[in-house]
Every structure is written in C-alpha cells, then in structure tokens.
Design a protein around this motif. Structure first.
Motif, PDB file in Angstrom:
ATOM      1  N   GLN A   1      -3.857  -0.623  16.845  1.00 52.89           N
ATOM      2  CA  GLN A   1      -4.036  -1.868  16.089  1.00 52.89           C
ATOM      3  C   GLN A   1      -2.805  -2.160  15.246  1.00 52.89           C
ATOM      4  N   ALA A   2      -2.254  -1.106  14.627  1.00 50.78           N
ATOM      5  CA  ALA A   2      -1.069  -1.284  13.780  1.00 50.78           C
ATOM      6  C   ALA A   2       0.145  -1.691  14.594  1.00 50.78           C
TER       7      ALA A   2
ATOM      8  N   ARG B   1      -0.829   4.156   1.935  1.00 45.02           N
ATOM      9  CA  ARG B   1      -0.455   2.767   2.215  1.00 45.02           C
ATOM     10  C   ARG B   1      -1.527   1.761   1.818  1.00 45.02           C
ATOM     11  N   VAL B   2      -2.630   2.222   1.246  1.00 41.86           N
ATOM     12  CA  VAL B   2      -3.573   1.278   0.644  1.00 41.86           C
ATOM     13  C   VAL B   2      -2.892   0.679  -0.586  1.00 41.86           C
TER      14      VAL B   2
ATOM     15  N   LEU C   1       1.455  -6.638   0.022  1.00 36.73           N
ATOM     16  CA  LEU C   1       0.563  -7.780   0.181  1.00 36.73           C
ATOM     17  C   LEU C   1       1.262  -9.127   0.304  1.00 36.73           C
ATOM     18  N   SER C   2       2.575  -9.168   0.151  1.00 34.40           N
ATOM     19  CA  SER C   2       3.269 -10.455   0.239  1.00 34.40           C
ATOM     20  C   SER C   2       3.159 -11.070   1.629  1.00 34.40           C
TER      21      SER C   2
ATOM     22  N   HIS D   1      -5.554  -2.189   7.692  1.00 36.00           N
ATOM     23  CA  HIS D   1      -4.265  -2.679   7.204  1.00 36.00           C
ATOM     24  C   HIS D   1      -3.346  -1.540   6.764  1.00 36.00           C
ATOM     25  N   SER D   2      -3.930  -0.438   6.287  1.00 32.09           N
ATOM     26  CA  SER D   2      -3.084   0.673   5.845  1.00 32.09           C
ATOM     27  C   SER D   2      -2.270   1.250   6.993  1.00 32.09           C
TER      28      SER D   2
END
Length: 383
Positions: A13-14, A130-131, A318-319, A332-333
C-alpha cells in the motif's frame, strides 16, 4: 519485496501511494514480489500491484534492475535475506524486530555499516515512529516542554491468542519468531520509548509468561499468521504469551513496560505516557491522531490534560495529506516510512531507524529474556 501477507500488504500500500503523495528525488517501481507458494504469490502480485512474482527471493538479489529489497518475512529469514541483499549492493528495508538473535542483528548491522561506504542504505521498519503524533511527541520532549523526564509507562495489549484452541502458528514458535509478545509487540514500545525520549534503556528487570503451553497444529495461514485448525494433534508453544519489565533510562528516567497478546478485550492497545518535571504527554494508538498534554507551568486554575489534534499541515508528514481536522490512519505510517527511505536514498543520507538502532532494541529484548530466566537485574549492552 519478500513476503506478501499482513506486513507485505501494508508495505505494498505504501509503495503504491508514496510517489503519488510526496515529491521525492526517486520513484518506487514495484518490480517483483517473492513468496514460497507459486499460486498465492501470483495472486498477491496481481492484487497488491507488483509487476512480477517469484518463489525464489534470491532472484531479487541477482536482478540488476532491482535497487531495493523490502523484507516482510518471519524473523528466521531476515538475516539471510538482508545479508545477501546488502552484499549485492541493494538498499534494504527490514521489518522489526531486526532478527531473531543478537548475533544475527550484529552481523546485519556490520553488513549495513560496510555497505554504507558504497552508498547502500539500510533501515528497520519500526513504523510507529512515523505516526505524526508520535513524531510530534518527540519534538515537544526535545524542545523541553516536559522538563526533566522522570517516568515512562508503556503498554502494548492484544488478545488474538486468548482462545487456547487458537492454532500453533509461526508467531508462537521460537525458531521462526525469535520470541513471542516480547519481540513481536514489545519491540515497538521499546523503540518508541527510546525514540520519543532520546534516552537509551540501560538496565532491565523482567519476567515472561506462557499461559497456554500447547496448541492445535495449524492448517492454513492468515493475516497475522493466524489460521483455523480442526487438528486434534497439538504442539508446544515455545515463546512467551506476555512480557513485563521495569527499566532505567540513560537520562535518569525510570520506566515500566508490558507486552501481551492475552489481554482479553484489547485489540491493538498501544499506549505510552511520559511524565516530566514540567508536564506530561500520552499517546494512544487507538486514537492515533491525538496527544494528551498536561502543561504544569500554567496557573493552577488552568491545569488539566488537554487534547492536541495532530492534523495541522505544520505537524510532521501532514503537509501532503488532507485539510486540518481530516484524520489519517494506520496505513499512512507505512507511506511515511517509504517516503523517508526514498528521500534518504535520493539524497545520499542515512535513514532512521538504522540497523544499529534496531540492534539496540534487540539487546534490550535479550536482556529482558536473560532477566526473566535469572530473576536478576540485567544491564543492557549498548550497540
């Protein structure tokens, strides 16, 4: 990529996502996935987005068009694959824990150090770093917002093996997994503690316990190495079901740790709380977009824990994602992990956590096992 089950799915997924979200100096092309079962790896390649598949991981090492090998297998094969890939000049991402033994982890770290001289990068997949809330927690502590750190309280609680009829999957066998809850989920809270505090664990006193000593033999594989079994034959569980220990940190803080896969009702309950002279911070994985912050420097009339919603574009990672207040998730991590690794490869810098960092976690795991066996305080050797 080697392996295509739970972690392989998350990593895939990443890799599918990372270059669509972040502007990076290199692009990830998903060339080849390896697995032992021909039909299953073919299906995985089609489902997960890999161009081709193989049943021999050595093909990844010998192919000239492959630059990076991502290891998502059980721990008993990490060292062999990583050592071969590094020797062939491939960058390596290896899932945690780095290896099944300190000796294997030392060999992998030495190989990574040697490969670095030739521009080859190696990183271990402690993904919870990475959270964004965890990375921001580290930043607040480094900025002195908690003052002198005094206490760490870290737990990781799961319940997926509470049923004594749950089968004897690979995660319950020491020769494949290295250890049980200690290495599987305890490694996460060990790394997270050292990451957010900036301090190393210097000594431990621990105990481990196996509550179910025999389980039915498995008949298939699933996402967590889980399986269904109708077998009346049983085999021995050779790893811990639970591990608990107290520790001292290099900066003077004291810590407690608990890792168990027998906490009935807890599905993925990772929580860490840091208490300092000026305040406290807490993170809960089941509320991964938030931090709890207590600022003891405020007037008494304003004291109390408050929620920080970590969704601002100025927060770590988060940008590139959604507008303020729109939440991200577990997957997402892994994208953030892929981003950091590709950025390091493209810029010629060393990604973190390094194999040396992962060896440091391995040394803590080993010290806890020694302490449990001897009922003694065990100093932690530093890498």
């Amino acid at each position: 990529m080697v392996g295509y089950a739970f972690m392989g799915e998350a990593h895939s997924q990443a890799w599918r996502t990372v270059n669509r979200v972040y502007d990076l100096p290199v692009h990830a092309r998903m060339s080849l996935v390896a697995g032992r079962d021909k039909a299953n790896v073919a299906a995985a390649a089609d489902c997960l987005g890999w161009e081709a598949h193989t049943t021999d991981w050595r093909e990844l090492v010998t192919r000239e068009d492959i630059d990076l090998v991502d290891i998502c297998t059980p721990g008993d094969s990490h060292a062999e694959i990583a050592l071969a890939a590094l020797a062939a000049g491939k960058h390596v991402l290896c899932e945690k824990p780095l290896a099944n033994t300190v000796e294997e982890a030392r060999a992998m770290t030495a190989a990574a150090d040697a490969a670095r001289a030739h521009g080859v990068r190696a990183m271990c997949g402690f993904t919870y770093r990475r959270v964004p809330a965890v990375t921001f927690m580290r930043r607040l502590i480094a900025d002195g917002r908690l003052g002198e750190l005094r206490h760490v309280r870290a737990v990781y609680l799961q319940d997926w093996i509470t049923d004594p009829e749950f089968p004897l999957v690979w995660r319950l066998q020491k020769d494949k997994a290295g250890s049980g809850a200690l290495g599987d989920i305890g490694a996460h809270i060990i790394d997270m503690t050292q990451f957010v505090t900036g301090q190393k664990i210097t000594g431990v006193s621990g105990l481990t316990e196996t509550f179910v000593s025999e389980r039915p033999l498995p008949s298939g594989d699933g996402a967590l190495g889980a399986a269904t079994s109708s077998s009346v034959d049983k085999g021995p569980v050779t790893v811990d079901d639970a591990a608990l220990f107290v520790a001292r940190l290099s900066g003077g803080a004291v810590a407690t740790f608990e890792a168990t896969r027998m906490a009935t009702g807890r599905k993925n309950g990772l929580r860490i709380e840091i208490n300092g002279s000026k305040g406290s911070l807490a993170f809960d994985l089941e509320r991964l977009n938030e931090l709890e912050f207590y600022d003891a420097t405020l007037p008494g009339t304003e004291l109390g824990f408050r929620r920080i919603l970590v969704t601002e574009p100025e927060h770590p990672y988060l940008s590139a994602w959604w507008p303020t207040g729109h939440l991200i998730g577990y997957e997402h991590s892994f994208t953030h992990q892929a981003r950091d690794l590709l950025e390091a490869i493209g810029e010629g810098t060393d990604p973190l956590p390094s194999f040396a960092d992962a060896l440091g976690v391995q040394l803590v795991l080993d010290a806890v096992e020694q302490s449990s066996a001897s009922a003694a305080w065990v100093p932690v050797e530093q890498p």
